[in-house]
Design an enzyme around this catalytic site. Sequence first.
Site, short mmCIF file in Angstrom:
data_model
loop_
_atom_site.label_atom_id
_atom_site.label_comp_id
_atom_site.label_asym_id
_atom_site.label_seq_id
_atom_site.Cartn_x
_atom_site.Cartn_y
_atom_site.Cartn_z
N GLU A 1 -6.19 -22.72 6.27
CA GLU A 1 -6.98 -21.80 7.08
C GLU A 1 -8.39 -22.37 7.23
OE1 GLU A 1 -6.53 -19.02 9.00
OE2 GLU A 1 -8.66 -19.34 9.39
N ASP B 1 1.44 -21.21 13.35
CA ASP B 1 1.05 -20.00 14.07
C ASP B 1 -0.42 -20.07 14.49
OD1 ASP B 1 0.89 -17.35 14.98
OD2 ASP B 1 0.55 -16.55 12.96
N1 SAM Z 1 -0.13 -16.69 10.38
C1 SAM Z 1 -0.99 -15.52 10.25
C2 SAM Z 1 -0.11 -14.29 10.10
O1 SAM Z 1 1.00 -14.26 10.68
O2 SAM Z 1 -0.50 -13.38 9.39
C3 SAM Z 1 -1.93 -15.36 11.42
C4 SAM Z 1 -2.68 -16.61 11.79
S1 SAM Z 1 -3.78 -16.46 13.14
C5 SAM Z 1 -2.75 -16.27 14.51
C6 SAM Z 1 -4.32 -18.14 13.33
C7 SAM Z 1 -5.31 -18.59 12.25
O3 SAM Z 1 -5.44 -20.00 12.33
C8 SAM Z 1 -6.71 -18.02 12.40
O4 SAM Z 1 -7.06 -17.34 11.24
C9 SAM Z 1 -7.62 -19.26 12.61
O5 SAM Z 1 -8.85 -19.16 11.95
C10 SAM Z 1 -6.77 -20.36 11.97
N2 SAM Z 1 -6.96 -21.72 12.49
C11 SAM Z 1 -7.29 -22.11 13.75
N3 SAM Z 1 -7.22 -23.45 13.87
C12 SAM Z 1 -6.77 -23.92 12.66
C13 SAM Z 1 -6.43 -25.20 12.17
N4 SAM Z 1 -6.53 -26.30 12.95
N5 SAM Z 1 -6.00 -25.31 10.89
C14 SAM Z 1 -5.88 -24.21 10.09
N6 SAM Z 1 -6.20 -22.96 10.50
C15 SAM Z 1 -6.63 -22.82 11.77
#
Ligand code: SAM
Length: 275
Positions: free
Chosen positions: A114, A160
Amino acid sequence: MLSYRHAFHAGNHGDVLKHLVLANTIDYLLRKETPVLYIDTHAGAGRYQLNNAMAKKTEEASKGIGSLAFSRLPESADIYQQALAGYLKQRQYPGSPLLAADLLRRQDRLALYELHPKDQTALQRLFGKDKRVQVESADGFAGLKARLPAKNSRALVLMDPSYEMKSDYQQVANSIQEGYKRMPSAVFLVWYPVVERHRINKLINDLKASKVRDLWQFELGVEADTEEYGMTASGMLVINPPWVLPEQLRTLLPAIQQQLAPDSGHSCVEQLVPE
Ligand code: SAM
């Protein structure tokens, strides 16, 4: 700087689809003793309040899990509904890492990526004492590459992204192909939003043109595609699903669609690339 916060969207119809698929996949993997490595490349905060200002601003949860939580659904929704029950009583919703951690066993491991500092801190707090879990403040696409192939375990990947950056679509395609090359036996779950359909078509075509086998599409929509802004549907692209999953979803998705959007919705379960 990332601005997306999943707290505005937790428990919406996209989460319902994603977490149903995740819960049923884990349930199946637990039939064997061999450990599972769960890799959540975009983990979010892990747990969400359904009555705070962020959730109330969008009301997405009330139109998603709020309309379903205690409904009678086909049996294959049991694992998801039971996992949620305690949280919903406290007006909370578990994100993917918490749902997975609750379902997985002592011998399994979780690697959570994250990038948002606030959600990262929340994850650290939530899992600080859980020795099975490693929380990484790092890019999940790169993390996946580093983690695969998993040693002495099976692997389950949830990818995701927020798709806040348009480059995420291509990154997903590249990263999944790389992960598959490293560990073709892993189960890969990729969530996508239908906001601009052509981006999903391109993602699917990229995967179809790759070496990936046994690729499935599971989609749940609450409105027809539109040129206007907003998410009308979402889907999961799944590689190597448990063999029971497509049949479970063939019954489950139409039942959920009936509850959430009887007139305007749609669902689909389709194999895009054979084994
Ligand atoms: N998977 C979670 C759930 O189902 O509860 C929701 C995740 S949310 C859709 C996407 C998350 O990815 C956000 O919190 C964002 O901050 C994080 N994020 C964005 N780009 C990222 C990256 N390159 N690597 C890791 N996290 C990232």
